[in-house]
Design an enzyme around this catalytic site. Structure first.
Site, PDB file in Angstrom:
ATOM      1  N   LYS A  70      38.432  41.771  41.919  1.00  0.00           N
ATOM      2  CA  LYS A  70      38.829  40.526  41.256  1.00  0.00           C
ATOM      3  C   LYS A  70      40.318  40.188  41.424  1.00  0.00           C
ATOM      4  O   LYS A  70      40.694  39.025  41.397  1.00  0.00           O
ATOM      5  CB  LYS A  70      38.468  40.581  39.768  1.00  0.00           C
ATOM      6  CG  LYS A  70      36.962  40.556  39.539  1.00  0.00           C
ATOM      7  CD  LYS A  70      36.582  40.836  38.106  1.00  0.00           C
ATOM      8  CE  LYS A  70      36.589  39.579  37.278  1.00  0.00           C
ATOM      9  NZ  LYS A  70      35.828  39.750  36.014  1.00  0.00           N
ATOM     10  N   ASP A 107      35.786  33.518  33.324  1.00  0.00           N
ATOM     11  CA  ASP A 107      35.474  34.457  32.239  1.00  0.00           C
ATOM     12  C   ASP A 107      35.877  33.901  30.876  1.00  0.00           C
ATOM     13  O   ASP A 107      35.131  34.013  29.900  1.00  0.00           O
ATOM     14  CB  ASP A 107      36.169  35.808  32.467  1.00  0.00           C
ATOM     15  CG  ASP A 107      35.451  36.665  33.500  1.00  0.00           C
ATOM     16  OD1 ASP A 107      34.238  36.467  33.687  1.00  0.00           O
ATOM     17  OD2 ASP A 107      36.107  37.524  34.121  1.00  0.00           O
ATOM     18  N   ALA A 137      39.236  41.792  31.370  1.00  0.00           N
ATOM     19  CA  ALA A 137      38.459  40.939  30.470  1.00  0.00           C
ATOM     20  C   ALA A 137      39.318  40.487  29.298  1.00  0.00           C
ATOM     21  O   ALA A 137      39.242  39.334  28.860  1.00  0.00           O
ATOM     22  CB  ALA A 137      37.223  41.673  29.969  1.00  0.00           C
TER      23      ALA A 137
END
Length: 277
Positions: A70, A107, A137
């Site tokens: 990512k 996200d 996250a």
């Protein structure tokens, strides 16, 4: 007679066999009658650039990106959205017709939409948020909470320096709390978020004391295996509104699907069931 190309998308990571994205996108392709495919691809870090340059030539319109790629894809993309830059990671790539790769991070969008759908009375401005964890996250969650208007975020991570790095990046609405004091963050928190993998099946339990939970708090756990973690069970018993982590997975997939296949998919009970198959 020229045939229309079948649009292809997929998810790139390593490992990738556990991903629920193929079931979800496959469901959306079927219910929308789209002749396309969504394929899981296990790609090693050394092959990432070559694969990304090759996929558009094979009919791919875009891919999702997961661990451990990512951050790396940010360097390979030609265009990066502001939110992906702020978070420092991308999870959605769009292969444009002009050959350029467009990187986004959905996200935070998925996180907020999940709260809005499953805790309809949630008011981000009602009071502080408590965030457990400081990984990728957590960066997406913090960015989206600040954007939604949360007045203050208390953040705690087992390794304090990682939480301090978030504070340095996101500013003075963030306050770092030592992991051993993490339970104390819950006393005033109106939104509580676990972004760690603690409590996931096969992982160490989340051992933060939860007796400080307010009954008017909204509590969510990004872990969705099990769907009802100990955090959510105890929060429910304390009278809190709880939101499981599966919805975030579903909602973060919506913008990519829409960009790739031209249809905005529905996040409903059938989509949840497809992801859990």
């Amino acid at each position: 007679m020229s045939q229309e190309k079948i649009p292809l998308a997929g998810v790139i990571g390593s490992p990738i066999a556990h991903s629920k994205s193929p079931q979800l996108h496959g469901h959306w392709l079927r219910v929308n009658g789209i002749k396309g495919f969504y394929i899981p691809m296990d790609v090693a870090a050394d092959d990432l650039e070559q694969v990304l340059r090759t996929l558009p030539k094979a009919g791919f319109v875009g891919v999702n990106v997961t661990v451990p790629h990512k951050e790396k894809v940010m360097d390979l993309a030609d265009l990066v959205t502001d939110r992906a830059t702020l978070i420092g990671a991308a999870n959605t790539l769009i292969f444009r017709k002009d050959g350029r790769i467009h990187a986004d991070n959905t996200d935070g969008y998925g996180f907020i939409q999940n709260l809005r759908q499953n805790a309809p009375g949630w008011d981000p401005k009602a009071g502080p948020a408590a965030v457990l964890g400081a990984g990728g996250a957590a960066r997406a969650v913090v960015a989206s909470l600040l954007d939604a208007g949360v007045p203050e975020i208390l953040i705690s991570n087992r390794t304090r320096v990682r939480a301090e790095a978030l504070q340095a990046d996101f500013g003075n609405r963030l306050h770092v709390v030592d992991w051993v004091q993490a339970g104390n963050m819950l006393d005033d928190a109106m939104t509580v978020v676990n972004t760690t993998s603690l409590g996931m099946i096969g992982n160490t339990p989340l051992r933060v004391p939860l007796d400080g939970l307010r009954k008017d708090a909204v509590v969510t756990d990004l872990v969705y295996a099990p769907l009802k973690t100990r955090l959510l069970e105890e929060a429910e018993a304390a009278g809190c509104v709880t939101v499981d982590g599966l919805g975030m997975l579903l909602f973060q997939a919506v913008p990519g699907f829409e960009r790739w296949f031209g249809v905005r998919p529905e996040v409903d009970s059938a989509a949840r069931a497809a992801a859990l198959r």
